[in-house]
Motif scaffolding. Structure first.
Motif, PDB file in Angstrom:
ATOM      1  N   CYS A  22       0.852  -1.199  -0.241  1.00  0.00           N
ATOM      2  CA  CYS A  22       0.143  -0.152  -0.057  1.00  0.00           C
ATOM      3  C   CYS A  22       0.923   1.344  -0.112  1.00  0.00           C
ATOM      4  CB  CYS A  22      -0.846   0.073   1.303  1.00  0.00           C
ATOM      5  SG  CYS A  22      -0.039   0.415   2.847  1.00  0.00           S
ATOM      6  N   SER A  23       0.482   2.274  -0.036  1.00  0.00           N
ATOM      7  CA  SER A  23       1.077   3.629   0.006  1.00  0.00           C
ATOM      8  C   SER A  23       1.895   3.787   1.325  1.00  0.00           C
ATOM      9  CB  SER A  23       0.289   4.903  -0.143  1.00  0.00           C
ATOM     10  OG  SER A  23      -0.663   4.994   0.998  1.00  0.00           O
ATOM     11  N   LEU A  24       1.667   3.201   2.492  1.00  0.00           N
ATOM     12  CA  LEU A  24       2.632   3.044   3.632  1.00  0.00           C
ATOM     13  C   LEU A  24       3.510   1.873   3.745  1.00  0.00           C
ATOM     14  CD1 LEU A  24      -0.255   4.097   6.196  1.00  0.00           C
ATOM     15  CD2 LEU A  24       1.346   5.649   4.982  1.00  0.00           C
ATOM     16  N   GLU A  25       3.434   1.123   2.477  1.00  0.00           N
ATOM     17  CA  GLU A  25       4.555   0.034   2.249  1.00  0.00           C
ATOM     18  C   GLU A  25       4.242  -1.242   3.350  1.00  0.00           C
ATOM     19  OE1 GLU A  25       8.756   1.177   2.187  1.00  0.00           O
ATOM     20  OE2 GLU A  25       8.222   2.986   0.953  1.00  0.00           O
ATOM     21  N   CYS A  26       2.959  -1.298   3.721  1.00  0.00           N
ATOM     22  CA  CYS A  26       2.476  -2.455   4.240  1.00  0.00           C
ATOM     23  C   CYS A  26       2.663  -3.661   3.062  1.00  0.00           C
ATOM     24  CB  CYS A  26       1.167  -2.491   4.800  1.00  0.00           C
ATOM     25  SG  CYS A  26       0.946  -1.087   5.930  1.00  0.00           S
ATOM     26  N   THR A  27       3.154  -4.612   3.521  1.00  0.00           N
ATOM     27  CA  THR A  27       3.629  -5.657   2.339  1.00  0.00           C
ATOM     28  C   THR A  27       2.895  -7.063   2.601  1.00  0.00           C
ATOM     29  OG1 THR A  27       5.789  -4.574   2.337  1.00  0.00           O
ATOM     30  CG2 THR A  27       5.519  -6.709   1.352  1.00  0.00           C
ATOM     31  N   PHE A  28       2.200  -7.555   1.462  1.00  0.00           N
ATOM     32  CA  PHE A  28       1.481  -8.820   1.582  1.00  0.00           C
ATOM     33  C   PHE A  28       1.870  -9.693   0.272  1.00  0.00           C
ATOM     34  CE2 PHE A  28      -0.802  -5.557   4.167  1.00  0.00           C
ATOM     35  CZ  PHE A  28      -0.860  -6.285   5.358  1.00  0.00           C
ATOM     36  N   CYS A  29       1.855 -10.977   0.556  1.00  0.00           N
ATOM     37  CA  CYS A  29       2.008 -11.862  -0.704  1.00  0.00           C
ATOM     38  C   CYS A  29       0.724 -11.851  -1.450  1.00  0.00           C
ATOM     39  CB  CYS A  29       2.214 -13.345  -0.217  1.00  0.00           C
ATOM     40  SG  CYS A  29       0.715 -14.052   0.677  1.00  0.00           S
ATOM     41  N   ALA A  30       0.856 -12.191  -2.550  1.00  0.00           N
ATOM     42  CA  ALA A  30      -0.215 -12.492  -3.460  1.00  0.00           C
ATOM     43  C   ALA A  30      -1.712 -13.177  -3.132  1.00  0.00           C
ATOM     44  CB  ALA A  30       0.067 -12.902  -5.006  1.00  0.00           C
ATOM     45  N   THR A  31      -1.562 -14.286  -2.580  1.00  0.00           N
ATOM     46  CA  THR A  31      -2.480 -14.869  -1.657  1.00  0.00           C
ATOM     47  C   THR A  31      -3.268 -14.045  -0.892  1.00  0.00           C
ATOM     48  OG1 THR A  31      -1.621 -16.764  -2.263  1.00  0.00           O
ATOM     49  CG2 THR A  31      -3.198 -17.037  -0.790  1.00  0.00           C
ATOM     50  N   CYS A  32      -2.598 -13.752   0.307  1.00  0.00           N
ATOM     51  CA  CYS A  32      -3.208 -12.695   0.939  1.00  0.00           C
ATOM     52  C   CYS A  32      -3.854 -11.246   0.554  1.00  0.00           C
ATOM     53  CB  CYS A  32      -1.978 -12.439   2.317  1.00  0.00           C
ATOM     54  SG  CYS A  32      -1.699 -13.769   3.244  1.00  0.00           S
ATOM     55  N   ALA A  33      -2.989 -10.883  -0.433  1.00  0.00           N
ATOM     56  CA  ALA A  33      -3.524  -9.649  -0.905  1.00  0.00           C
ATOM     57  C   ALA A  33      -5.058  -9.959  -1.514  1.00  0.00           C
ATOM     58  CB  ALA A  33      -2.851  -9.033  -1.770  1.00  0.00           C
ATOM     59  N   GLU A  34      -5.128 -11.042  -2.351  1.00  0.00           N
ATOM     60  CA  GLU A  34      -6.522 -11.540  -2.858  1.00  0.00           C
ATOM     61  C   GLU A  34      -7.467 -11.612  -1.871  1.00  0.00           C
ATOM     62  OE1 GLU A  34      -8.200 -15.126  -5.580  1.00  0.00           O
ATOM     63  OE2 GLU A  34      -6.043 -14.409  -5.990  1.00  0.00           O
ATOM     64  N   ALA A  35      -7.038 -12.547  -0.927  1.00  0.00           N
ATOM     65  CA  ALA A  35      -8.167 -12.837   0.396  1.00  0.00           C
ATOM     66  C   ALA A  35      -8.541 -11.769   0.984  1.00  0.00           C
ATOM     67  CB  ALA A  35      -7.424 -13.636   1.353  1.00  0.00           C
ATOM     68  N   ASP A  37      -9.175  -8.890  -0.764  1.00  0.00           N
ATOM     69  CA  ASP A  37      -9.902  -7.657  -1.726  1.00  0.00           C
ATOM     70  C   ASP A  37      -8.801  -6.556  -2.167  1.00  0.00           C
ATOM     71  OD1 ASP A  37     -11.849  -9.496  -2.113  1.00  0.00           O
ATOM     72  OD2 ASP A  37     -13.040  -8.602  -0.580  1.00  0.00           O
ATOM     73  N   ASP A  38      -7.597  -6.703  -2.090  1.00  0.00           N
ATOM     74  CA  ASP A  38      -6.455  -5.725  -2.612  1.00  0.00           C
ATOM     75  C   ASP A  38      -6.594  -4.626  -1.493  1.00  0.00           C
ATOM     76  OD1 ASP A  38      -5.156  -7.181  -4.378  1.00  0.00           O
ATOM     77  OD2 ASP A  38      -6.625  -6.909  -5.833  1.00  0.00           O
ATOM     78  N   ILE A  39      -7.150  -4.689  -0.364  1.00  0.00           N
ATOM     79  CA  ILE A  39      -7.279  -3.654   0.614  1.00  0.00           C
ATOM     80  C   ILE A  39      -6.446  -3.889   1.750  1.00  0.00           C
ATOM     81  CG2 ILE A  39      -8.902  -2.244   2.226  1.00  0.00           C
ATOM     82  CD1 ILE A  39      -9.308  -1.816  -1.103  1.00  0.00           C
ATOM     83  N   CYS A  40      -5.681  -2.921   2.205  1.00  0.00           N
ATOM     84  CA  CYS A  40      -4.590  -3.195   3.337  1.00  0.00           C
ATOM     85  C   CYS A  40      -5.419  -3.180   4.594  1.00  0.00           C
ATOM     86  CB  CYS A  40      -3.683  -1.915   3.440  1.00  0.00           C
ATOM     87  SG  CYS A  40      -2.585  -2.130   4.757  1.00  0.00           S
ATOM     88  N   PRO A  41      -5.287  -3.964   5.477  1.00  0.00           N
ATOM     89  CA  PRO A  41      -6.185  -4.235   6.749  1.00  0.00           C
ATOM     90  C   PRO A  41      -5.587  -3.338   7.738  1.00  0.00           C
ATOM     91  CG  PRO A  41      -4.469  -5.900   6.709  1.00  0.00           C
ATOM     92  CD  PRO A  41      -4.478  -5.235   5.342  1.00  0.00           C
ATOM     93  N   ASN A  42      -4.400  -2.640   7.603  1.00  0.00           N
ATOM     94  CA  ASN A  42      -3.673  -1.832   8.575  1.00  0.00           C
ATOM     95  C   ASN A  42      -4.160  -0.317   8.192  1.00  0.00           C
ATOM     96  OD1 ASN A  42      -2.189  -4.025   9.387  1.00  0.00           O
ATOM     97  ND2 ASN A  42      -0.554  -3.455   7.861  1.00  0.00           N
ATOM     98  N   CYS A  43      -4.193   0.001   7.076  1.00  0.00           N
ATOM     99  CA  CYS A  43      -4.545   1.616   6.877  1.00  0.00           C
ATOM    100  C   CYS A  43      -5.609   1.759   6.121  1.00  0.00           C
ATOM    101  CB  CYS A  43      -3.478   2.262   6.146  1.00  0.00           C
ATOM    102  SG  CYS A  43      -2.733   1.739   4.848  1.00  0.00           S
ATOM    103  N   GLY A  44      -6.274   0.469   5.445  1.00  0.00           N
ATOM    104  CA  GLY A  44      -7.318   0.806   4.383  1.00  0.00           C
ATOM    105  C   GLY A  44      -7.015   1.235   2.962  1.00  0.00           C
ATOM    106  N   GLY A  45      -5.632   1.475   2.778  1.00  0.00           N
ATOM    107  CA  GLY A  45      -5.459   1.663   1.347  1.00  0.00           C
ATOM    108  C   GLY A  45      -5.310   0.476   0.470  1.00  0.00           C
TER     109      GLY A  45
END
Length: 71
Positions: A22-35, A37-45
């Motif tokens: 996300c814009s704050l550089e929270c980082t996730f793998c493709a599987t988790c990002a898909e799970a 829905d491409d929304i960061c759980p930390n900041c909502g980005g």
């Protein structure tokens, strides 16, 4: 560049694709990002593809080594 998925701990090497940030550089793998829905759980980005870093740049600009996954 963070070396692991913050949600599952999967390794995310800087020189390979498959990481999302996300814009704050929270980082996730493709599987988790898909799970999530491409929304960061930390900041909502929005989670987008993280660019790769060419290996030739690792000496002068090394990827991060601190793992974020707390399991």
């Amino acid at each position: 560049m963070r070396p692991d998925c913050e949600r599952c701990g999967a390794a995310l090497p800087a020189e390979s694709a498959g990481a999302f940030i996300c814009s704050l550089e929270c980082t996730f793998c493709a599987t988790c990002a898909e799970a999530m829905d491409d929304i960061c759980p930390n900041c909502g980005g929005e989670l987008v593809d993280r660019p790769t870093r060419a290996v030739r740049h690792h000496a002068s600009n090394p990827p991060g080594t601190v793992r974020r996954f707390k399991g």
